[in-house]
Scaffold this active site. Structure first.
Site, PDB file in Angstrom:
ATOM      1  N   ARG B 124       0.667  -1.242   0.161  1.00  0.00           N
ATOM      2  CA  ARG B 124      -0.021  -0.022   0.112  1.00  0.00           C
ATOM      3  C   ARG B 124       0.911   1.198   0.043  1.00  0.00           C
ATOM      4  NH1 ARG B 124      -2.935  -2.805   4.001  1.00  0.00           N
ATOM      5  NH2 ARG B 124      -4.702  -4.085   3.005  1.00  0.00           N
ATOM      6  N   LYS B 146       2.491  11.075 -11.552  1.00  0.00           N
ATOM      7  CA  LYS B 146       1.713  10.304 -12.332  1.00  0.00           C
ATOM      8  C   LYS B 146       2.534   8.820 -12.417  1.00  0.00           C
ATOM      9  CE  LYS B 146      -1.326  13.074 -14.681  1.00  0.00           C
ATOM     10  NZ  LYS B 146      -1.752  13.378 -16.260  1.00  0.00           N
ATOM     11  N   GLU B 188       8.976  17.574 -25.915  1.00  0.00           N
ATOM     12  CA  GLU B 188       8.064  18.065 -24.782  1.00  0.00           C
ATOM     13  C   GLU B 188       8.527  19.460 -24.012  1.00  0.00           C
ATOM     14  OE1 GLU B 188       5.439  16.898 -23.295  1.00  0.00           O
ATOM     15  OE2 GLU B 188       5.262  14.681 -23.983  1.00  0.00           O
ATOM     16  N   LYS B 230       6.810  22.459 -15.257  1.00  0.00           N
ATOM     17  CA  LYS B 230       6.016  21.328 -14.875  1.00  0.00           C
ATOM     18  C   LYS B 230       5.654  21.411 -13.384  1.00  0.00           C
ATOM     19  CE  LYS B 230       4.358  16.760 -15.410  1.00  0.00           C
ATOM     20  NZ  LYS B 230       4.534  15.745 -16.073  1.00  0.00           N
ATOM     21  N   GLU B 240      -5.099  17.130 -11.935  1.00  0.00           N
ATOM     22  CA  GLU B 240      -5.537  17.455 -13.398  1.00  0.00           C
ATOM     23  C   GLU B 240      -6.971  17.681 -13.417  1.00  0.00           C
ATOM     24  OE1 GLU B 240      -3.791  14.963 -16.160  1.00  0.00           O
ATOM     25  OE2 GLU B 240      -5.099  15.317 -17.834  1.00  0.00           O
ATOM     26  N   ARG B 244      -3.688  21.733 -14.977  1.00  0.00           N
ATOM     27  CA  ARG B 244      -2.497  20.726 -15.279  1.00  0.00           C
ATOM     28  C   ARG B 244      -2.902  20.484 -16.835  1.00  0.00           C
ATOM     29  NH1 ARG B 244       0.132  15.828 -11.565  1.00  0.00           N
ATOM     30  NH2 ARG B 244       1.329  14.878 -13.506  1.00  0.00           N
ATOM     31  N   ASN B 248      -1.176  18.820 -21.735  1.00  0.00           N
ATOM     32  CA  ASN B 248      -1.797  17.996 -22.686  1.00  0.00           C
ATOM     33  C   ASN B 248      -1.857  18.365 -24.099  1.00  0.00           C
ATOM     34  OD1 ASN B 248      -2.051  15.330 -21.498  1.00  0.00           O
ATOM     35  ND2 ASN B 248      -3.724  16.357 -20.234  1.00  0.00           N
ATOM     36  N   HIS B 251      -1.106  16.305 -27.173  1.00  0.00           N
ATOM     37  CA  HIS B 251      -1.073  15.075 -26.695  1.00  0.00           C
ATOM     38  C   HIS B 251      -2.359  14.464 -27.148  1.00  0.00           C
ATOM     39  CE1 HIS B 251       2.281  15.807 -24.585  1.00  0.00           C
ATOM     40  NE2 HIS B 251       2.451  14.707 -23.915  1.00  0.00           N
ATOM     41  N   HIS B 255      -1.432  11.226 -28.728  1.00  0.00           N
ATOM     42  CA  HIS B 255      -1.807   9.804 -28.399  1.00  0.00           C
ATOM     43  C   HIS B 255      -2.630   9.135 -29.473  1.00  0.00           C
ATOM     44  CE1 HIS B 255      -1.876  11.447 -23.932  1.00  0.00           C
ATOM     45  NE2 HIS B 255      -0.727  10.539 -24.154  1.00  0.00           N
ATOM     46  N   HIS B 268       7.130   8.644 -28.349  1.00  0.00           N
ATOM     47  CA  HIS B 268       6.254   9.535 -27.698  1.00  0.00           C
ATOM     48  C   HIS B 268       6.142  11.078 -27.894  1.00  0.00           C
ATOM     49  CE1 HIS B 268       3.041  11.087 -25.212  1.00  0.00           C
ATOM     50  NE2 HIS B 268       4.392  12.030 -24.157  1.00  0.00           N
TER      51      HIS B 268
END
Lengths: 368, 368
Positions: B124, B146, B188, B230, B240, B244, B248, B251, B255, B268
């Site tokens: 945990r 993330k 990026e 960032k 987000e 935030r 993207n 993105h 994606h 990516h």
């Protein structure tokens, strides 16, 4: 014993990271839908057994066009694994679940732990509701935010802290619970009384017959008092850095018993009951609890029996206990009772003491 | 362009749930051990490739009796799965990892995401350190908490928010990075400049040659400025829910390109670069960015090319974009540039507009 006459009580859980209500009492299931937040799609994780018993009443409050999508997890520890979490997540993704979706975990402790874990990690976390259907889940596992799955090498070694939006503990669900599961859950309530609620303990000591006959008011009191105790402890120490460890009273040896019997012979609550007997003996030996008090607790535990016997040696149990995940950096922690209604965590229990207490317990096992 | 002459900078990340430093600069790896908290056992998750290049220097600062236990994850998206997380957790359990253990994720973005996820759910949650070895991981994925793994049906559909204790971004590691990966990471950083740091953008616009030749000081500036941007955004909106989302930029279409090319054809950052070109065109069409500014960004993106071409239709890309997990309750969000150094999130981009922008981008793809 007086207990409140209202049929639904709200207990607020307030931790560092979350705040949510536990709604406990009768008649909750038929009014479920109106109690839910209205946002995205609703998913239910349940077991085939629970669903066959309760689906009609579960769905009764849902408008026809708002029927939830039902996901199934078969009963049994062998399904409490990552592969099942992944399978369930894939089913949710295929059904279009997004971050606004809500998951309801409707079942016993495994459904609650797995549902909470699934909600914790699906798209990095979605909201969920605990709707525990067993006494054990109502009085213990549904409250406190612990979620998880097993590894082959040990139980609950994978998981998250992820609190539900709410817990709905409907005691009407307990009417279909097998007798042995009811008793197993009651051991966790005895634990709650011994470590922090002397009034609950005395009620359980005196009114065992009423409780075991599933008298609604008696069960309601036991459930709400147990939840209140847990909510209180979790509110003070969410991440188990201190006080929360007292919830493990009976669990060090209990987990060891479960491990050496491969989780097949005893229910969790039964193993904890044996573990509490060992911890009581340790308390007697150390003088943290008087013999009179220890005898009363012991007598009450047996009143909620029978406790199934099992085969094990003190050596095997100690070896299993040393692998307990509560241990940190090699230190073995142990919860000892301090009279009735108080417990303490100690780190200096020696192997010799532990062997003596376990041998004493094993003598009782042989009588069982 | 002036940039700071010191070789190690500390950028503090402060979010609602965590506070930790990002240490960025040269010469960090040889001093790693003394920068770590001294508690339980240390585990390292890395790839065989990174370890063969850097293990000697990684271990140089560790006392012989404190050598970490090394866990390997092979390179490639196909290993970014729950089964690998489970396998790694089982290896940790077998090696006696407990709640006091520390995990160091040493590698690229997949190692960082998987290491963070493993740390998030092992017992945990245990502490971990991000030690990103690629530019993409240094400027983007290692900061912000993330973590995650892929499902068969989509990338990063499973995961947690779990912040590291610290991020160590040693730019010396970039000296062994393949050229194409360096360029992919730089896209990026261009994104970082376009959405929030005009000074960074202008530096990248003007000093492309210096940056691409891996001049230490130039890379150091790009890395620290990107991280600072960032850290700033994540500090304001950890989960987000608002700001935030501007991260993207590029993105949504990026994606979609990765999905329709099955994550095989483009890195990516390259897919994001194409996606930024589509978003720029959408900005031109809507007038949120002037043509002059959009042209400068476009020119700068191509300066860090070549961008590999790919085969796709606008319809397929839009279909893939509609499955993006950023969408909630059916709403498609899109990040548009507002000049250089600012971006906004809109929800009202129509299919017609999106098709026009994507078709414009696909025309550029055919020229590539």
């Amino acid at each position: 014993m007086r207990y409140d006459e209202k049929s639904v009580r709200t207990i607020q859980v307030t931790t560092e990271s979350a705040q949510y209500p536990v709604i406990a009492g009768s008649g909750i299931l038929p009014t479920l839908y109106r109690r839910l937040p209205k946002r995205g799609r609703i998913f239910v994780l349940t077991s085939p057994e629970i669903w066959s018993l309760w689906s009609e009443r579960f769905l009764a409050s849902f408008p026809a066009q708002e029927r939830p999508l039902v996901l199934f997890l078969p009963a049994g520890e062998q399904y409490k694994r990552m592969a099942q979490v992944e399978r369930l997540a894939a089913e949710m993704a295929a059904a279009g679940a997004d971050r606004s979706s809500l998951l309801i975990a409707f079942g016993g402790g495994i459904i609650g732990d797995m549902g909470g874990f699934l909600a914790a990690i699906y798209m990095r976390g979605i909201d969920y509701i605990q709707m525990p259907s067993t006494l054990l889940a109502q009085v213990d596992s549904s409250v406190g935010g612990k979620t998880g799955a097993n590894l082959a090498v040990g139980k609950n070694l994978i998981g998250s802290f992820h609190h539900p939006l709410a817990v709905f503990a409907d005691i009407d669900l307990l009417q279909t619970l097998p007798d042995r599961e009811l008793r197993a859950g009651l051991f966790e309530s005895i634990k709650a009384g011994v470590i922090r609620d002397p009034r609950l303990f005395r009620f359980m000591e005196r009114d065992a017959a009423k409780i075991l006959s599933r008298d609604s008011k008696a069960l309601e009191y036991v459930v709400t008092a147990s939840i209140r105790m847990k909510a209180d402890v979790v509110g003070i120490d969410e991440r188990e850095n201190g006080l929360r460890m007292i919830l493990n009273f009976g669990h060090t040896v209990g987990h060891a018993i479960e491990a050496v019997t491969h989780y097949r012979k005893l229910l969790h609550g039964e193993a904890v009951a044996w573990g509490m007997l060992a911890a009581l003996q340790l308390g007697r030996m150390r003088g943290t609890i008087s013999s009179a008090h220890a005898d009363r607790v012991e007598h009450t535990i047996f009143a909620y029996g029978p406790l199934p016997p099992f085969r094990a040696t003190a050596e095997k149990l100690i070896e299993a206990a040393s692998r307990d995940k509560k241990n940190r950096a090699g230190v073995r922690r142990f919860v000892l009772p301090k009279g009735i209604g108080e417990a303490e965590v100690v780190e200096n229990v020696t192997d010799t003491e532990l062997i003596a207490a376990i041998d004493w317990m094993l003598a009782r096992v042989r009588e069982a």
